[in-house]
Design an enzyme around this catalytic site. Structure first.
Site, PDB file in Angstrom:
ATOM      1  N   HIS A 185       0.925  -1.489   0.373  1.00 47.54           N
ATOM      2  CA  HIS A 185       0.148   0.061   0.200  1.00 47.54           C
ATOM      3  C   HIS A 185       1.189   1.491   0.055  1.00 47.54           C
ATOM      4  O   HIS A 185       2.123   1.510   0.409  1.00 47.54           O
ATOM      5  CB  HIS A 185      -0.851  -0.103   1.090  1.00 47.54           C
ATOM      6  N   ASP A 267       1.522  -5.617   6.983  1.00 44.11           N
ATOM      7  CA  ASP A 267       0.553  -4.879   7.036  1.00 44.11           C
ATOM      8  C   ASP A 267      -0.503  -5.334   6.453  1.00 44.11           C
ATOM      9  O   ASP A 267      -0.165  -6.034   5.411  1.00 44.11           O
ATOM     10  CB  ASP A 267       0.399  -3.384   5.181  1.00 44.11           C
TER      11      ASP A 267
END
Ligand SMILES: *Cc1c(COP(=O)(O)O)cnc(C)c1O
Length: 473
Positions: A185, A267
């Protein structure tokens, strides 16, 4: 009226009670009608114009404000409560979460610190999540706004662990290098920027056909950086990539992190909570070996925004990155100032809200099993959509579907046509897929996160998408 009576409480509690019950009923009516309303409608200019008077000198009272809310606010949301909302990675919320937010506001706890139930409940949730992820019970955790913030915390904690206490007084003195896949991301890159390390210090490693980080290239990159005199310090694994839901191989990354003495941060914004599902959790094999995990309760666990979380294996490392050097001096053995570690020792916020309540109420009311099964239904709906695309003449798939995200395009059509189709579906209030770029091309992306979305919803969506595509050409 006495001086003490000149406060902000209602003059007439009975009137207030009637109005607030009406407000709750109206909110429930609105939730129950979600499916009948358009997915999204743009806020009209006349509504925006009325909102110019957002801070009047003289108040209008609750009754008027509630009427304004019903007319000018309530109809113009993002649309993420609707079963045909497929954009980005949004949670849908729940009625339980709505009630929790109301109760939380009533208590109005400041959860930065001190000796009270809000701080204790946050610690209980950290302990429960530590158990779930196979972390030791000495792990610590903190609510943050979202995974962007949690990933930033991960970088800051790893930075402190790599450079020692002096990084907090003298700043960065070494050429630190971090590694993540190209599919990571964008907030990971932003975290490197904000942490003062610079985005160039993040090495973006290519992925295989399944969207997973390439371990051979990763090893080479670490070696090359060491040879150049740089200091590798952090490996960021993706557990659920934003484009199509790929999971990096966590056990292999944990091996590399151990060999190379790197901090392993995961993440897992939406993917980590697949730990709630017996079927899906094998994708997370090895997550118990991470140093820290970022995830969002507001995505696939449907807690109302916002409810991000950072879980850290070594509580001392989290504390060392944020606590004021003399924090312990402000603590006492009894009374309100009791408590060894407060949330304000684990992050930069001092005043902060009671996010733990809505998470506790959601997890307790539904149970992890039910939340996990809802994720499984979303994945099954994604498979159904993928099948429909594969069988169709007009569309083609653009990526594998390992989870709940389907990327596809119009066959033999330019980028602009895909963009036009998505805009048409959104502006007509029919459905809300979003767009992404894959292999340099504009791609339609349906992420199925909503607990209200059934397989029949994706069948209906696909029929609409085909009809609208025909209407466009
Ligand atoms: C949503 C998401 C983020 C950012 O999380 P926020 O809660 O929006 O800050 C980070 N990583 C991934 C993989 C995400 O899906």
């Amino acid at each position: 009226m006495t001086d003490a009576e000149k406060n902000l409480d209602p003059e007439n509690w009975e009137d207030f009670r009637r109005l607030s019950h009406q407000a709750l009923d109206a909110a429930l009516d609105d939730l129950m009608a979600v499916r009948q309303n358009p997915v999204w409608r743009e806020t009209p200019p006349e509504v925006l114009a009325r909102l110019d008077d957002a801070a009047p000198e003289t108040g209008v009272g609750l009754e008027q404000v509630l009427a304004d809310f019903a007319r000018d606010i309530q109809p113009y949301g993002v649309g993420n409560r609707h079963p045909a909302f497929f954009g980005w990675a949004h949670g849908a919320g729940t009625p339980v979460g709505m009630v929790a937010e109301m109760l939380s506001a009533g208590l109005n706890l400041n959860c930065g610190g001190r000796n009270h139930i809000g701080v204790a409940l946050e610690q209980k949730i950290a302990a429960a999540m530590a158990r779930k992820f196979g972390f030791p019970q000495t792990a610590s955790g903190l609510f943050v706004t979202g995974a962007s913030q949690a990933n930033f915390h991960g970088v800051v904690i790893a930075r402190r662990a790599a450079l020692g206490a002096q990084v907090r007084t003298q700043g960065i003195t070494a050429r630190l290098r971090a590694y993540a896949s190209q599919e990571a991301h964008a907030c990971v890159e932003q975290a490197m920027d904000l942490a003062g390390l610079g985005t160039d210090a993040l090495r973006k490693i290519p992925t295989d056909a399944q969207g997973r980080i390439r371990l051979d290239v990763l090893r080479q990159a670490i070696e090359a950086d060491r040879a150049a005199g740089d200091k590798p310090f952090l490996l960021v694994a993706s557990a659920g990539t934003v484009n199509f839901g790929a999971f990096d191989p966590l056990n292999e990354l944990a091996d590399i992190a151990a060999q190379e003495k790197l901090w392993l941060h995961v993440d897992g914004a939406f993917g980590a909570l697949t730990i709630f599902s017996e079927k899906l959790k094998p994708k997370l094999a090895g997550i118990h070996r991470a140093d820290s995990i970022a995830f969002d309760f507001h995505k696939w666990a449907h807690v109302p925004y916002d409810a991000g979380f950072i879980l850290v294996r070594d509580a001392a490392a989290q504390r060392a990155a944020f606590a004021a050097p003399a924090a312990y001096l402000s603590r006492t053995n009894t009374g309100l100032a009791k408590g060894e570690t407060w949330p304000c020792d684990l992050g930069p916020d001092l005043s902060r809200g009671f996010r733990a309540l809505k998470v506790w109420m959601t997890l307790r009311a539904y149970g992890l099993k039910t939340l996990g099964e809802s994720m499984e239904r979303n994945c099954a709906a994604a498979q159904r959509l993928a099948e429909l695309i594969d069988q169709s003449q007009d569309f083609e798939r653009a990526a594998p579907v390992p989870l709940n995200i389907v990327c596809f395009r119009l066959k033999n059509a330019p980028d602009a046509a895909n963009r036009a189709l998505v805009e048409r579906l959104q502006t007509q209030g029919i459905a809300a897929p979003s767009l992404t770029r894959l292999d340099g091309r504009t791609t339609i992306r349906c992420a199925i996160f909503n607990h209200r979305t059934g397989a029949e919803d994706v069948v209906a969506f696909f029929a609409e998408a085909r009809a609208q595509a025909k209407a466009l050409t």
